[in-house]
Design an enzyme around this catalytic site. Structure first.
Site, PDB file in Angstrom:
ATOM      1  N   HIS A 260     123.044  -1.653 128.974  1.00 15.81           N
ATOM      2  CA  HIS A 260     122.785  -0.285 129.468  1.00 15.81           C
ATOM      3  C   HIS A 260     121.564  -0.251 130.403  1.00 15.81           C
ATOM      4  CE1 HIS A 260     125.738   1.429 126.664  1.00 15.81           C
ATOM      5  NE2 HIS A 260     125.233   0.613 125.760  1.00 15.81           N
TER       6      HIS A 260
ATOM      7  N   ASN B 103     129.396   5.819 123.819  1.00 15.55           N
ATOM      8  CA  ASN B 103     129.971   5.363 125.079  1.00 15.55           C
ATOM      9  C   ASN B 103     131.005   6.364 125.569  1.00 15.55           C
ATOM     10  OD1 ASN B 103     128.560   2.833 125.284  1.00 15.55           O
ATOM     11  ND2 ASN B 103     129.942   1.955 123.763  1.00 15.55           N
TER      12      ASN B 103
END
Length: 490
Positions: A55, A128
């Site tokens: 990320h 997500n």
């Protein structure tokens, strides 16, 4: 010129010139005494913090969560039980595998993390844009991520490594199918759904537990790209999704998501056809329908990317009363690994940074460390303590035990049923008379400056171990006491 417009050093000293170094003559060498130049260069050397392992490339914005359907039957979390209640949030979207320089439009899972600044503390939902993941056991996580990163020899992304791992781990097939479908190339962060992915727990005022999954359904409509469109976009704009999010909010086109939940009661979990905590599987909507509870809207851009997006820190272990974890193995591991990564990346006091700081009072006994703002002042930095004004435990927030069949998960009182006195008393009784006297005097000496309340409390323990033990310490302290009154309450 007002003082507020003067350039200063980091310590606040006004600076006359930040364009020309201090030198010995016009062409001479630099001088070590040019502390302003040194501060400038040394600060520049330290501008970057370690990149997130996953990320790394992200965008963020502030907004609000508005509760449209209270759910007190499921949770006691205050921000979820008062209709119309608004809670400030900060959301961060990201690619997962790519580094900070990766293109936004690459085929990848997208991170969807939301920090809720509730009145009972922060709650982080770190998910997500997919409802499942590639693995169901955390032991595989680091190895899986290695296949998504760069080959140790070539330093290039390696398709063989990815497919080697996936082909040897068929539990990844569900997520692989999602990633290589249209969902793997969302047109923007605004045009994709978000999911908590894991199963979490809700606990209500009656201390009843249910299991929960979170869904964020985009109100802009799901939009995706083809592989060709993605490649063309990357060729002209590597920051396409960040640009889209920032300028949409800047124009007043605030993106929003409908927040929904699925609920499963504990008895249903026991008869579910597969493990309900398996991160590679979903709960069928026809059996566990989506219940709409609110709206998430993003309506304010950060003022500074580094301070508010790069230094934002999320962890699935950040809960509020009424929301908790589940036996999901991957979630259990993330409860440790995420805050550990943030402490490595930003520092042990990352919670004190404005973007991470709760909007409610913060009281604890964790002190010091790099960049601490000094919580607690002169109050005790340990617990339990005798200070009436110091923070105390709040047993009313205890979660109910989690029944695992032949054992229950709970916080068991380590003193319950334990004899803390007999062995200390036995030791005392084998001392010689001289050692008993020396021990009592050493204890009395070490109690110099201790309050009478604490002395009396400690004497109780000595008496319960052995009457003579307590009496000799009391005598050494100069205290006359009736020992029998301490024997009734252990």
């Amino acid at each position: 010129m007002t003082d507020s417009k003067k350039i200063t050093s980091k310590s606040g000293c006004p600076i006359a010139d930040i364009q020309n170094s201090l030198t010995a003559g016009e062409r001479g060498p630099l001088l070590m005494q040019d502390f302003q130049l040194l501060e400038e260069m040394q600060s520049f050397n330290r501008e970057r913090i370690p990149e997130r392992v996953v990320h790394a490339k992200g965008s963020g914005a502030y907004g609000t969560f508005t509760l449209t359907r209270p759910i007190p039957e499921y949770t006691k979390a205050k921000f979820l039980i008062e209709e119309g209640k608004k809670t400030d949030v900060f959301a961060r979207f990201s690619t997962v595998a790519g580094e900070k320089g990766a293109a936004d439009a690459e085929r990848d899972v997208r991170g969807f993390a939301v920090k809720f600044y509730t009145e009972e503390g922060n709650w982080d939902l770190v998910g997500n844009n997919t409802p499942v993941f590639f693995i169901r056991d955390p032991y595989k996580f680091a190895n899986f991520i290695h296949t998504q990163k760069r080959h140790p020899q070539t330093n290039l992304r390696n398709n063989n490594s990815q497919w080697d791992f996936w082909s040897l781990n068929p539990e990844s097939l569900h997520q692989v199918t999602i990633v290589f479908s249209d969902r793997g190339l969302p047109a923007s962060y605004r045009h994709m759904n978000g999911y908590g992915s894991h199963t979490y727990s809700f606990i209500n005022q009656d201390n009843q537990r249910v299991w929960c999954k979170f869904h964020f359904k985009t109100r802009q409509g799901n939009k995706s790209m083809t592989s060709e469109e993605s490649a063309n976009l990357i060729g002209v704009d590597r920051e396409s999704h960040q640009r889209d999010l920032f300028y949409a909010i800047d124009r007043g086109e605030y993106p929003s998501w409908t927040v929904k939940i699925q609920i499963m009661i504990e008895t249903q979990a026991q008869t579910f056809p597969h493990n309900p905590f398996d991160l590679t599987k979903v709960w069928p909507h026809q059996d566990y329908p989506l219940l709409e509870i609110g709206v998430l809207e993003l309506n304010r851009n950060p003022e500074n990317y580094f301070a508010e997006v790069e230094q934002s820190a999320f962890s699935p272990s950040v809960f509020v009363p009424g929301i908790g974890p589940s036996p999901d193995k991957v979630l259990q591991a993330r409860l440790m690994s995420y805050p550990d990564a943030q402490r490595y990346r930003i520092g042990t006091n990352y919670h004190q940074l404005p973007v991470n700081k709760p909007q409610c009072p913060v009281m604890h006994y964790q002190r010091d460390g790099a960049m601490s703002n000094g919580h607690g002042g002169s109050s005790p930095n340990y617990y339990p303590n005798s200070d009436e004004n110091a923070p105390k435990e709040a047993p009313e927030y205890a979660e109910p035990p989690l029944n695992l069949g032949n054992v229950a998960v709970d916080r068991y009182d380590s003193r319950e049923g334990n004899d803390d006195y007999s062995q200390a008393g036995n030791l005392w009784r084998i001392f010689s008379d001289g050692e008993k006297e020396r021990t009592a005097k050493a204890i009395a000496s070490a109690m110099t400056g201790v309050t009478e309340e604490i002395k009396m409390r400690q004497l109780c323990h000595f008496f319960r171990a052995d009457m003579e033990y307590g009496q000799k310490v009391a005598t050494a302290l100069g205290i006359t006491i009736d020992a029998t009154k301490f024997l009734s309450d252990k």
